[in-house]
Design a protein around this motif. Structure first.
Motif, PDB file in Angstrom:
ATOM      1  N   LEU A  79       0.828  -1.213   0.000  1.00 31.19           N
ATOM      2  CA  LEU A  79       0.000   0.000   0.000  1.00 31.19           C
ATOM      3  C   LEU A  79       0.865   1.266   0.000  1.00 31.19           C
ATOM      4  N   TYR A  82       2.477   1.668  -3.475  1.00 35.75           N
ATOM      5  CA  TYR A  82       1.386   2.094  -4.366  1.00 35.75           C
ATOM      6  C   TYR A  82       1.117   3.597  -4.192  1.00 35.75           C
ATOM      7  N   ASN A  83       0.924   4.021  -2.948  1.00 35.19           N
ATOM      8  CA  ASN A  83       0.550   5.425  -2.684  1.00 35.19           C
ATOM      9  C   ASN A  83       1.655   6.413  -3.007  1.00 35.19           C
ATOM     10  N   ASN A 192      -9.027  -3.617  -1.467  1.00 32.64           N
ATOM     11  CA  ASN A 192      -9.579  -2.552  -2.318  1.00 32.64           C
ATOM     12  C   ASN A 192      -8.617  -2.107  -3.416  1.00 32.64           C
ATOM     13  N   HIS A 193      -7.329  -2.294  -3.171  1.00 31.22           N
ATOM     14  CA  HIS A 193      -6.341  -1.828  -4.149  1.00 31.22           C
ATOM     15  C   HIS A 193      -5.832  -2.932  -5.069  1.00 31.22           C
TER      16      HIS A 193
END
Ligand code: BTN
Length: 244
Positions: A79, A82-83, A192-193
């Motif tokens: 995460l 990704y962010n 969710n990602h």
């Protein structure tokens, strides 16, 4: 904070191996960063090509009060990467199950989680992160992998990227979610990602069963459960997955 204790090595066999040897004497949240790895490895013991120019690091977690389950730490780093790539570098990454980061369908980052047992209980979790940043890629992976410099059109400072990643990991995830009541939110965010969702129709090329077609019934970090077109439930822990 993650990386307050930073060990920078010019060259090492593998930063994960380094932590496996020294985890007992190092504080939690130590980061080991190597400019080059001679025996970097990935999941299923695959070779991880790690020349100068890439970002190769591992983080040691041995918290006293926080949950110590490897997949939460892996999901946190996927995460985070990704962010950071999306918000700071304006790229369009996807998290490919379980934790690879792809851009334009090519792999830029792999994450490897390991734990060391102390008697019967886990003593620590080690998260190893490999990001193709300014390095060249060998011929055999150049179709399936890409380096960040070729996506942003210029070289990226490795130390700055390392600091950004660990800052976001600590402040946006570790402090917030690594508590017994909050930790399951990490899995929700990861789901969710992910590039695949429960109910998606997929094609998976497996080593033993050939190519399977079916619907995703469950997603775990170590396996995907698929109901194939004959109605059979298959648990797959590897394979090339395409969402149809
Ligand atoms: C994978 O995609 O299979 C995971 C690759 C993980 C590579 C990183 S590089 C830093 C750390 N040290 C290693 O030997 N492996 C991980």
């Amino acid at each position: 904070m993650i990386g307050d204790n930073l060990i920078l090595l010019d060259k090492v066999d593998s930063t994960n191996n380094y932590i496996k040897k020294h985890w007992n004497e190092l504080p939690s949240e130590t980061v080991v960063w190597a400019l080059e790895q001679t025996e970097g490895y990935g999941r299923k013991n695959s070779r991880w090509y790690s020349p100068l120019g890439g970002l190769w690091f591992s983080v040691l977690f041995k918290p006293r009060k926080r949950p110590l389950i490897p997949y939460y730490y892996l999901r946190m780093y996927s995460l985070v990467i990704y962010n950071v790539l999306k918000k700071k570098y304006k790229l369009n990454p996807v998290i490919k199950w379980p934790n690879d980061i792809l851009i334009n369908s090519k792999k830029v980052c792999g994450i490897l989680g390991e734990s060391v047992y102390n008697g019967g209980s886990p003593g620590c979790v080690i998260v190893g992160v490999g990001i193709n940043v300014n390095n060249e890629l060998p011929e055999e992976v150049s179709n399936s992998s890409i380096a960040l410099k070729d996506l942003v059109g210029k070289e990226i400072a490795l130390r700055k990227l390392l600091n950004e990643l660990n800052h976001v990991a600590y402040h946006s995830y570790y402090l917030k979610y690594f508590k017994p009541k909050a930790i399951s939110a990490i899995t929700k965010l990861w789901l969710n990602h992910l590039n695949v969702k429960i109910g998606d129709r997929v094609q998976v090329s497996t080593e033993n069963d050939g190519t399977l077609y079916g619907k995703v019934n469950d997603i775990q970090s170590d396996y995907l459960e698929i109901i194939d077109d004959n109605g059979e439930i298959k648990k797959l822990n590897s394979g090339e997955l395409i969402v149809l």
